[in-house]
Design a protein around this motif. Structure first.
Motif, mmCIF file in Angstrom:
data_model
loop_
_atom_site.group_PDB
_atom_site.id
_atom_site.type_symbol
_atom_site.label_atom_id
_atom_site.label_comp_id
_atom_site.label_asym_id
_atom_site.label_seq_id
_atom_site.Cartn_x
_atom_site.Cartn_y
_atom_site.Cartn_z
ATOM 1 N N VAL A 120 0.373 -1.285 0.298
ATOM 2 C CA VAL A 120 0.030 0.009 -0.041
ATOM 3 C C VAL A 120 0.954 1.166 0.034
ATOM 4 N N SER A 121 0.161 2.853 -0.364
ATOM 5 C CA SER A 121 1.097 3.850 -0.587
ATOM 6 C C SER A 121 0.865 4.243 0.446
ATOM 7 N N ALA A 122 0.493 4.103 2.441
ATOM 8 C CA ALA A 122 0.073 5.021 3.493
ATOM 9 C C ALA A 122 1.185 3.737 3.992
ATOM 10 N N PRO A 123 1.397 4.385 5.500
ATOM 11 C CA PRO A 123 1.607 3.517 6.211
ATOM 12 C C PRO A 123 0.855 3.361 7.289
ATOM 13 N N SER A 124 0.955 1.300 7.246
ATOM 14 C CA SER A 124 -0.617 0.287 8.074
ATOM 15 C C SER A 124 0.572 -0.514 8.616
ATOM 16 N N PRO A 125 -0.402 -1.625 9.728
ATOM 17 C CA PRO A 125 -0.181 -2.717 9.220
ATOM 18 C C PRO A 125 -0.184 -3.709 8.566
ATOM 19 N N PRO A 126 0.481 -4.649 8.230
ATOM 20 C CA PRO A 126 -0.307 -5.822 6.946
ATOM 21 C C PRO A 126 -1.624 -6.503 7.357
ATOM 22 N N ALA A 186 -5.697 14.736 -1.877
ATOM 23 C CA ALA A 186 -5.064 14.495 -1.096
ATOM 24 C C ALA A 186 -5.391 14.373 0.340
ATOM 25 N N VAL A 187 -4.683 13.435 0.148
ATOM 26 C CA VAL A 187 -5.454 12.443 2.094
ATOM 27 C C VAL A 187 -4.486 13.339 3.039
ATOM 28 N N GLU A 188 -5.329 13.607 4.159
ATOM 29 C CA GLU A 188 -4.467 14.963 5.577
ATOM 30 C C GLU A 188 -3.410 14.184 5.612
ATOM 31 N N PRO A 189 -1.842 14.721 5.446
ATOM 32 C CA PRO A 189 -0.513 13.830 6.059
ATOM 33 C C PRO A 189 -0.627 13.945 7.752
ATOM 34 N N THR A 190 -1.248 14.056 7.969
ATOM 35 C CA THR A 190 -1.639 13.947 9.737
ATOM 36 C C THR A 190 -2.133 12.880 10.113
ATOM 37 N N LEU A 191 -3.841 11.617 9.111
ATOM 38 C CA LEU A 191 -4.182 10.524 9.402
ATOM 39 C C LEU A 191 -2.964 9.188 8.722
ATOM 40 N N ASP A 192 -3.304 8.093 8.933
ATOM 41 C CA ASP A 192 -2.714 6.988 8.550
ATOM 42 C C ASP A 192 -3.686 6.031 8.749
ATOM 43 N N ALA A 193 -3.152 4.676 8.147
ATOM 44 C CA ALA A 193 -4.769 3.786 8.060
ATOM 45 C C ALA A 193 -4.915 3.231 9.697
ATOM 46 N N PHE A 194 -5.872 2.942 9.754
ATOM 47 C CA PHE A 194 -6.740 2.332 11.237
ATOM 48 C C PHE A 194 -6.896 3.697 12.140
ATOM 49 N N ASP A 195 -6.532 5.005 11.532
ATOM 50 C CA ASP A 195 -6.606 5.912 12.800
ATOM 51 C C ASP A 195 -8.383 6.685 12.632
ATOM 52 N N ARG A 196 -8.474 7.080 13.956
ATOM 53 C CA ARG A 196 -10.362 6.991 14.265
ATOM 54 C C ARG A 196 -10.804 8.194 13.373
ATOM 55 N N ILE A 197 -12.145 7.949 12.973
ATOM 56 C CA ILE A 197 -12.495 9.263 11.773
ATOM 57 C C ILE A 197 -13.658 9.811 12.378
ATOM 58 N N ALA A 198 -14.318 10.761 12.488
ATOM 59 C CA ALA A 198 -15.951 10.946 12.524
ATOM 60 C C ALA A 198 -16.745 11.489 11.756
ATOM 61 N N MET A 199 -17.530 11.224 11.303
ATOM 62 C CA MET A 199 -18.646 11.286 10.444
ATOM 63 C C MET A 199 -19.340 12.731 10.897
#
Length: 327
Positions: A143-149, A266-279
């Motif tokens: 994948v293109s962003a930091p992420s656990p497998p 462009a995804v916000e630079p502070t966000l990574d995979a599995f970060d919590r996001i609010a509707m």
């Protein structure tokens, strides 16, 4: 007969379609692994090459079955461009059965790069999956962003059982959001369980280690090669557990897919995979100068940080944990 391994490193020569195979004629399962279906994801091919070389060297006495490693997008991989995901068409969105049949019947000269790749890959897979014995496809990605497998599986018992052996996060529901996946074609047309393993970021050397560890665990799970019959510098289960960051074995379900509409996405630079996001509160990305808000609450998944983003590509997904009320 040992294996005919392809290149030891993708950085020296372009891979061939058959990267290598290991088959000593002992009855057993067939494990087919495909790496580099996207041209900027060579880690799976490097990992399969390592496993084939170790098997050649160790010749484990309890070996059964056959391991075959295929390169997905050979023409794309040959360009060695870290930004090139595909030349004309995303090779992992082209596997609807009717489309594959049309490509198999078309004259070669009218096919674009990826359709030519698809034809060669489909023919190789049909040949390998024709026999009656147990078989599994593992499609190896990064994948293109930091992420656990993590592993994607269709929600079938056989696929889930194999995926659970990896003890990485498992993601369900992909086939409802994305159509034309290679893994779906193998499952729906050939009736074989398939698993997609995403090992980490594209050019992170740890992604190769994760794919290699996953292959050893799958060979063990399928009764082909017990884990302890080959010496490992770091135990494959330890590699997978370490990379999974405490999420090993958790199951997630895809709830939403956000599509790229414009190349400015462009995804916000502070966000990574599995970060919590609010509707309606979390700004996940920006596009055409406007914020893209989270369409629902959950966990951000597979945010697209490719340097080239094309309309209709996946922008990001939202997942939720299954079987627990909390995230």
């Amino acid at each position: 007969s040992g294996s005919m391994t392809g290149s030891t490193s993708l950085h020296t020569t372009a891979p061939q379609r058959v990267v290598g195979r290991y088959d000593r004629g002992a009855e057993g399962a067939t494990l087919v692994c495909v790496g580099g279906l996207h041209a900027n994801e060579p880690a799976g091919i490097e990992a399969a090459t390592r496993v084939l070389e170790r098997l050649d060297h160790a010749a484990p006495p309890s070996w059964r079955g056959r391991l075959v490693a295929l390169a997905g997008n050979v023409r794309g991989l040959a360009r060695r461009d870290p930004d090139l995901r595909y030349v004309d068409t995303d090779l992992n969105r082209m596997w609807r059965p009717a489309d594959v049949d049309a490509v198999l019947r078309s004259p070669l000269e009218i096919l674009d790069d990826e359709r030519r790749e698809q034809r060669e890959l489909a023919e190789a897979l049909q040949e390998l999956l024709r026999d009656d014995g147990p078989a599994l496809l593992v499609d190896m990605h990064t994948v293109s962003a930091p992420s656990p497998p993590f592993a994607f599986v269709e929600d079938s018992l056989s696929a889930r059982a194999v995926a659970q052996a990896l003890h990485v996060p498992i993601v369900l529901g992909f086939e409802e959001e994305l159509h034309g996946l290679l893994a779906d074609w193998v499952t729906n047309v050939h009736g074989r369980p398939s698993i997609v393993v995403e090992a980490g970021q594209h050019l992170d050397p740890r992604s190769v280690d994760v794919h290699e560890a996953a292959l050893w665990v799958l060979l063990d799970a399928m009764g082909m090669c017990p884990l302890d019959s080959v010496a490992h510098r770091i135990h494959p289960r330890q590699v997978l557990a370490g990379a999974s960051d405490g999420r090993g074995g958790r199951v997630y379900d895809i709830r939403h897919r956000c599509v790229v509409r414009d190349e400015s996405f462009a995804v916000e630079p502070t966000l990574d995979a599995f970060d919590r996001i609010a509707m309606d509160r979390t700004v996940v990305a920006r596009e055409s100068g406007r914020p893209v808000l989270a369409p629902m609450s959950g966990l951000l998944f597979m945010p697209n940080r490719q340097s080239i983003r094309r309309p209709k590509d996946d922008g990001f997904f939202v997942v939720r944990r299954v079987g627990r009320t909390g995230q």
